[in-house]
Design an enzyme around this catalytic site. Structure first.
Site, PDB file in Angstrom:
ATOM      1  CB  SER A 145      -1.127   0.502   1.202  1.00 38.01           C
ATOM      2  OG  SER A 145      -0.053   0.087   2.347  1.00 38.01           O
ATOM      3  CG  ASN A 180      -3.651   1.694   4.191  1.00 35.83           C
ATOM      4  OD1 ASN A 180      -4.678   1.144   4.960  1.00 35.83           O
ATOM      5  ND2 ASN A 180      -2.278   0.566   4.248  1.00 35.83           N
ATOM      6  CD  GLU A 224      -6.632   1.448  -1.680  1.00 35.19           C
ATOM      7  OE1 GLU A 224      -7.299   2.311  -1.036  1.00 35.19           O
ATOM      8  OE2 GLU A 224      -6.242   1.057  -1.306  1.00 35.19           O
ATOM      9  CG  HIS A 281      -3.441  -2.023  -0.631  1.00 33.11           C
ATOM     10  ND1 HIS A 281      -4.226  -1.042   0.001  1.00 33.11           N
ATOM     11  CD2 HIS A 281      -2.718  -2.689   0.405  1.00 33.11           C
ATOM     12  CE1 HIS A 281      -4.242  -1.248   1.177  1.00 33.11           C
ATOM     13  NE2 HIS A 281      -3.219  -2.000   1.521  1.00 33.11           N
TER      14      HIS A 281
HETATM   15  N1  CAA Z   1      -8.969 -13.309  10.211  1.00 27.90           N
HETATM   16  C1  CAA Z   1      -9.880 -13.608   9.017  1.00 27.90           C
HETATM   17  N2  CAA Z   1     -11.346 -13.752   9.466  1.00 27.90           N
HETATM   18  C2  CAA Z   1     -11.376 -13.344  10.132  1.00 27.90           C
HETATM   19  C3  CAA Z   1     -10.107 -12.747  11.130  1.00 27.90           C
HETATM   20  C4  CAA Z   1      -8.695 -12.627  10.838  1.00 27.90           C
HETATM   21  N3  CAA Z   1      -7.641 -11.744  11.395  1.00 27.90           N
HETATM   22  N4  CAA Z   1     -10.832 -11.662  12.893  1.00 27.90           N
HETATM   23  C5  CAA Z   1     -12.290 -12.311  12.307  1.00 27.90           C
HETATM   24  N5  CAA Z   1     -12.145 -12.903  11.180  1.00 27.90           N
HETATM   25  C6  CAA Z   1     -13.433 -12.955  11.150  1.00 27.90           C
HETATM   26  C7  CAA Z   1     -14.209 -14.480  11.017  1.00 27.90           C
HETATM   27  O1  CAA Z   1     -14.894 -14.954  10.282  1.00 27.90           O
HETATM   28  C8  CAA Z   1     -14.946 -14.339  12.526  1.00 27.90           C
HETATM   29  O2  CAA Z   1     -16.546 -15.569  12.907  1.00 27.90           O
HETATM   30  P1  CAA Z   1     -15.569 -15.985  13.828  1.00 27.90           P
HETATM   31  O3  CAA Z   1     -14.897 -15.827  15.001  1.00 27.90           O
HETATM   32  O4  CAA Z   1     -17.264 -17.263  14.287  1.00 27.90           O
HETATM   33  O5  CAA Z   1     -15.556 -17.657  13.344  1.00 27.90           O
HETATM   34  C9  CAA Z   1     -15.694 -12.475  11.789  1.00 27.90           C
HETATM   35  O6  CAA Z   1     -14.700 -12.340  10.908  1.00 27.90           O
HETATM   36  C10 CAA Z   1     -16.204 -11.968  13.521  1.00 27.90           C
HETATM   37  O7  CAA Z   1     -15.067 -11.272  13.981  1.00 27.90           O
HETATM   38  P2  CAA Z   1     -15.132 -10.981  15.738  1.00 27.90           P
HETATM   39  O8  CAA Z   1     -16.232 -11.970  16.269  1.00 27.90           O
HETATM   40  O9  CAA Z   1     -13.986 -11.804  15.784  1.00 27.90           O
HETATM   41  O10 CAA Z   1     -14.939  -9.517  15.617  1.00 27.90           O
HETATM   42  P3  CAA Z   1     -15.286  -8.159  14.527  1.00 27.90           P
HETATM   43  O11 CAA Z   1     -17.180  -8.948  14.376  1.00 27.90           O
HETATM   44  O12 CAA Z   1     -14.903  -7.292  15.150  1.00 27.90           O
HETATM   45  O13 CAA Z   1     -14.829  -8.569  13.292  1.00 27.90           O
HETATM   46  C11 CAA Z   1     -13.231  -7.624  11.956  1.00 27.90           C
HETATM   47  C12 CAA Z   1     -13.597  -8.536  13.026  1.00 27.90           C
HETATM   48  C13 CAA Z   1     -13.443  -8.028  10.561  1.00 27.90           C
HETATM   49  C14 CAA Z   1     -11.264  -7.466  11.745  1.00 27.90           C
HETATM   50  C15 CAA Z   1     -13.997  -6.073  12.350  1.00 27.90           C
HETATM   51  O14 CAA Z   1     -13.548  -5.933  13.360  1.00 27.90           O
HETATM   52  C16 CAA Z   1     -13.158  -5.171  11.360  1.00 27.90           C
HETATM   53  O15 CAA Z   1     -13.584  -4.929  10.650  1.00 27.90           O
HETATM   54  N6  CAA Z   1     -12.351  -4.012  11.915  1.00 27.90           N
HETATM   55  C17 CAA Z   1     -12.095  -3.454  10.605  1.00 27.90           C
HETATM   56  C18 CAA Z   1     -11.033  -3.617  10.478  1.00 27.90           C
HETATM   57  C19 CAA Z   1     -10.084  -2.696   9.415  1.00 27.90           C
HETATM   58  O16 CAA Z   1     -10.267  -1.821   9.073  1.00 27.90           O
HETATM   59  N7  CAA Z   1      -8.552  -3.275   8.953  1.00 27.90           N
HETATM   60  C20 CAA Z   1      -8.467  -2.881   6.925  1.00 27.90           C
HETATM   61  C21 CAA Z   1      -6.656  -1.753   8.209  1.00 27.90           C
HETATM   62  S1  CAA Z   1      -5.718  -1.111   7.361  1.00 27.90           S
HETATM   63  C22 CAA Z   1      -5.192  -2.799   6.358  1.00 27.90           C
HETATM   64  O17 CAA Z   1      -5.112  -3.722   6.112  1.00 27.90           O
HETATM   65  C23 CAA Z   1      -4.037  -1.863   5.054  1.00 27.90           C
HETATM   66  C24 CAA Z   1      -2.950  -2.407   4.777  1.00 27.90           C
HETATM   67  O18 CAA Z   1      -1.835  -1.930   4.227  1.00 27.90           O
HETATM   68  C25 CAA Z   1      -2.182  -3.103   6.407  1.00 27.90           C
END
Ligand code: CAA
Length: 297
Positions: free
Chosen positions: A130, A202, A163, A151
């Site tokens: 990214s 990001n 992206e 991305h």
């Molecule tokens: N990997 C895969 N699946 C996942 C996961 C992971 N690390 N964490 C959660 N999940 C999935 C699972 O299916 C989970 O269900 P189960 O626990 O029943 O298997 C489901 O999502 C729901 O998870 P949680 O109940 O633990 O928690 P949640 O409802 O808060 O969802 C989340 C977790 C999807 C991560 C959510 O909190 C979220 O959307 N967070 C924001 C993430 C975000 O902003 N990401 C962008 C980051 S920036 C980036 O990525 C850029 C870069 O360049 C690095």
């Protein structure tokens, strides 16, 4: 591979290679396999590949238990996904590469230059970075028109956006194919018209993160309260500190560092609190401790 409607509309893209078996690479590989593409996840050693395989199998088996996917779809995806340490042999027979290796320009340039030597002429080479825009690696190849950023977001199995970012030389055909692939993966395409480090999502996250770190630094509120504000006042699924722990303090730090190397602007440098956390070796969920402490499960 099994012909899916999405795959057939992509013409030559039948086999996808993902370089890197870290959090991003491994999940991107599974996204591709679940979408019907024959996929190989490549890393330099067998151990990270086996760790990635176990974690992916655990995740998709859980999806079956929870009724989110069928046992047949998951079994077929496992069949389509292979793991290898022989990058040259895999890339020699692939149609598209998604590089998700370490955020280091020199390493990426070496990878792109050597892939260019062995990949078939039609093969598209993308990077999941990214911050390292693809023009920085495209000129290490003889096919800059077939290079762009693709991305994904963490966790890639869950997050919807991809992206697609062309560099000045990326052809319209390459952009169309990469967009079609992201759509075939079931993702929402965010298409950029031109390169900028951090891209769109990001850059917005970085602005929020910087403010959160400034507020912490100034003693205005603690980590928990700042995260609570993001969740309870803004309806974000996670607070900025929880998100750093999820993405990895090391990744968050290296992203700022890479941006600084590209812009030379001191405003791009990692925040002093992020730097201190990085230097302490507490990288977030992956090490069990970051801004928060995590138990084994
Ligand atoms: N990997 C895969 N699946 C996942 C996961 C992971 N690390 N964490 C959660 N999940 C999935 C699972 O299916 C989970 O269900 P189960 O626990 O029943 O298997 C489901 O999502 C729901 O998870 P949680 O109940 O633990 O928690 P949640 O409802 O808060 O969802 C989340 C977790 C999807 C991560 C959510 O909190 C979220 O959307 N967070 C924001 C993430 C975000 O902003 N990401 C962008 C980051 S920036 C980036 O990525 C850029 C870069 O360049 C690095």
């Amino acid at each position: 591979m099994t012909e899916t409607p999405a795959a057939s509309s992509l013409g030559r893209i039948q086999h996808v290679t993902v370089l890197g078996a870290g959090t991003m690479g491994s999940q991107i590989a599974m996204v591709s396999a679940l979408a019907g593409f024959s996929t190989t996840c490549v890393d330099i050693a067998a151990e990270p590949l086996e760790r990635a395989r176990q974690e992916l199998w655990r995740r998709v088996d859980r999806d079956v238990e929870k009724g989110r996917r069928t046992a047949e779809d998951v079994a077929a995806a496992k069949e389509r996904l292979s793991f290898s340490t022989d990058r040259d042999a895999v890339v020699a027979h692939t149609d598209l590469v998604i590089e998700a290796a370490v955020e280091n320009l020199e390493v990426k340039r070496e990878i792109f230059a050597s892939m260019d030597q062995v990949a078939p002429e039609h093969t598209i080479l993308t990077t999941n970075s990214s911050n390292i825009v693809s023009s920085k690696v495209a000129d290490a190849t003889g096919r800059p028109e077939k290079v762009c950023n693709m991305h994904f977001f963490n966790p890639a199995l869950v997050m919807q956006a991809v992206e697609v970012v062309p560099n000045g030389q990326t052809s319209a055909q390459t952009v169309a194919t990469v967009k079609a692939l992201a759509e075939a993966f079931g993702k929402t395409v965010v298409e950029l018209k031109r390169e900028i480090p951090g891209f769109v999502a990001n850059r917005m996250v970085a602005a929020l993160r910087k403010e959160a770190l400034d507020l912490l630094d100034a003693g205005v509120a603690d980590v928990e309260s700042i995260d609570a504000a993001a969740k309870a006042a803004l309806n974000h699924p996670m607070g900025p500190f929880e998100l750093m722990d999820l993405v990895g303090i090391d990744v968050a730090y290296l992203i700022r560092q890479a941006e600084y190397e590209q812009t030379g602007d001191e405003a791009s440098l990692p925040h002093p609190l992020l730097k201190a956390k990085y230097e302490s070796g507490d990288y977030g969920r992956k090490t069990g401790k970051g801004w928060y402490t995590y138990s084994e499960d």
